[in-house]
Design an enzyme around this catalytic site. Structure first.
Site: not given
Ligand code: 16G
Ligand code: MG
Length: 534
Positions: A60, A361-362, A489, A492
């Site tokens: 992504s 929002a993203n 938390p 990702t």
């Molecule tokens: C991932 C999620 C996205 C979410 C992001 C949050 C999918 C396909 N993608 O990219 O929806 O906004 O994680 O990231 O589910 P974070 O947990 O690091 O804030």
């Molecule tokens: Mg993507």
């Protein structure tokens, strides 16, 4: 199983990875064995569901050096949560335990191994993606199953293809041509002549390639210029939806002309944001919340005009700007639901309604229609006894159903829908922006020793641990007006995320800083203490 094939995709001993919010994602060097094993798992899932399953190789919006994999379930949605843990088990099994782990899953899920399965595979434009998708294909064939390699596709295209295949074509033709035809036919609007060409930032990724491919199908119904099309720049580098959203600025490589609308895709084209510069050169962002508002308002008006009584809801996360939630609930009078971050949560919540519009929002989001809503819309659009007014609304709703990719957020399909709404309603990007005014906000991240120290409830809007943190946040929030803040938390990254909004940018910045400090002190912060923003 031809287990010896797994030796061609060996697991580095001791390496442990976790199936995260959107699949595995890490440096491409660590993913060969993961891909092979996801090929195995996809084949098992295909046998279990007696359907075609998808495997998309992409990271992504991450940098070019990373890669990742997403599994796609029969109706084109993300793989069932229960199977995420199988994915983690299989990925982390040491070489000599692979077969046993595989057998355990087969037994636990009572999978009958005699029927052949089919797996669809796709990949993004990363250098590493070709070899990694070959590893997926090897995984599938080592179980004696079949695969179809679609090569370069956007993530939402693969979701679409899987759904088409499993619904015997009723959702569309399971080919890229079928995708382009379905969308371009539904994009039946005559764009008003005063609309300037749309500037599209392709993030130097797959979305740019696929827009070029789609161009002939659109037959000049959409006038656009493509930037960051991958011919020279690096993937996601200083461009793309994530960069624009996080940095709150226009991407490099796009010529900005005051008042003219631009949009950015992310690296696998499942996210989109719009933006423009005002005459003073100030950047204005129209994120997922603005998109959800535009689309849901449009659908609501059409439902009224068509005389259809269908329940419409908007699903958001805690990151949705407070102004958008307020506008939707109080001005538009639509149901608004808030769920945990992550597309699968939004998607499932949206499916509870006749029509569910969901957006993060993203910029990741789409619309889902229940079977009954679709039938009612199609029935009405074909009803010869309708007045012109109702007929045109019903037909526009039908086009909307066909234009959206209901399986997952899709930058190309979302863009076409937004362009159609702007054209039909005769709205400029500035008028769209003025529907409501965003509250100033700030996002920060804090490094802590263990981010699992933070637990949340109420769709991540309140922290239940560590003790005292929520009370501290409440105390700080109380000092500002129109204020709101929460921490969670990340799913990702190894950090705790802090979100704050308030009446002014300076206050949102102070609030975010103070809350970061509270997290740092109460949740085991490491490294340098957060500093105030200037
Ligand atoms: C991932 C999620 C996205 C979410 C992001 C949050 C999918 C396909 N993608 O990219 O929806 O906004 O994680 O990231 O589910 P974070 O947990 O690091 O804030
Ligand atoms: Mg993507």
């Amino acid at each position: 199983m031809k287990i010896h094939l797994s030796l061609l995709h060996p697991k580095p001993a001791g390496l442990v990875l976790q199936y995260g919010t959107a699949g595995f994602r890490t440096t491409a060097r660590h993913l060969d064995h993961v891909m092979f094993r996801m090929g195995l798992l996809a084949a098992l899932r295909a046998k279990k569901t007696m359907s075609t399953i998808g495997v998309m190789v992409t990271a992504s919006h991450n940098p070019e050096e990373d890669n990742g994999v997403k599994l796609i379930d029969p109706m084109g949605e993300m793989v069932a949560v229960a199977w995420e843990s199988y994915a983690t088990q299989l990925t982390n099994a040491e070489q000599d335990a692979l077969l046993t782990t595989l057998k355990d899953i087969i037994k636990q899920e009572a999978i009958s191994m005699d029927k052949k399965a089919m797996v669809f595979v796709g990949r993004d434009t990363r250098l590493s993606s070709e070899d990694l998708s070959q590893a997926v294909l090897d995984g599938v064939s080592s179980l004696g199953d079949h695969s179809h390699d679609f090569g370069l596709v956007t993530t939402p295209q693969l979701h679409y293809l899987v759904r088409c295949q499993n619904t015997n074509g009723s959702y569309g033709n399971a080919s890229l041509e079928g995708y382009y035809q379905k969308l371009s036919q539904a994009f039946a609007v005559k764009l008003t002549t005063d609309q300037s060409p749309l500037r599209i930032d392709g993030a130097n990724g797959i979305g740019a390639l696929k827009m070029r491919e789609m161009e002939p199908f659109l037959q000049q119904r959409l006038s656009f210029n493509l930037y960051n099309d991958g011919t020279s720049g690096r993937l996601n580098h200083l461009c793309g939806a994530d960069y624009v959203k996080v940095q709150q600025r226009s991407p490099q490589g796009v010529e900005m002309v005051a008042g003219e609308r631009c949009c950015s895709f992310d690296g696998d084209a499942d996210r989109i944001v719009y933006y423009y510069h005002n005459p003073q050169g100030h950047f204005h962002l129209l994120d997922g919340d603005k998109i959800a508002t535009l689309i849901s308002t449009f659908i609501k008006e059409l439902l009224t005009q068509a005389g259809l009584n269908l329940q419409l809801a908007v699903v958001q996360t805690a990151y949705a700007n407070g102004s958008s939630t307020h506008f939707l609930q109080n001005n538009m009078k639509v149901i608004v639901e808030c769920v945990k971050t992550g597309v699968k949560h939004l998607h499932h919540a949206a499916q509870k309604f006749d029509i569910g519009v969901y957006f993060e929002a993203n910029g990741h989001g789409t619309v889902v229609f229940s079977d009954s809503a679709e039938e009612q819309i199609k029935g009405l659009a074909a009803d010869p006894s309708l007045t012109e007014d109702r007929k045109s609304a019903a037909q526009m709703l039908e086009d909307t159903v066909n234009l959206v990719n209901q399986t997952v957020g899709d930058a190309i399909s979302d863009m076409l829908l937004i362009e159609a709404v702007l054209a039909v309603r005769g709205l400029s990007v500035q008028q769209w922006d003025k529907i409501y005014t965003d509250l100033p906000n700030r996002q920060l991240k804090v490094k802590v020793a263990d981010r699992r120290a933070i637990d949340t409830t109420d769709a991540e809007r309140r922290a239940t641990s560590p003790a005292g943190l929520q009370e501290a946040i409440d105390g700080i929030v109380g000092k500002y007006s129109l204020s709101r803040s929460f921490v969670r938390p990340s799913g990702t990254e190894d950090v705790v995320r802090v979100y704050a909004e308030a009446d002014t940018q300076a206050n949102a910045d102070c609030l975010a800083y103070e809350v970061s400090l509270a997290v740092y002190h109460l949740a085991g912060g490491v490294g340098e203490e957060p500093k105030p923003l200037q």
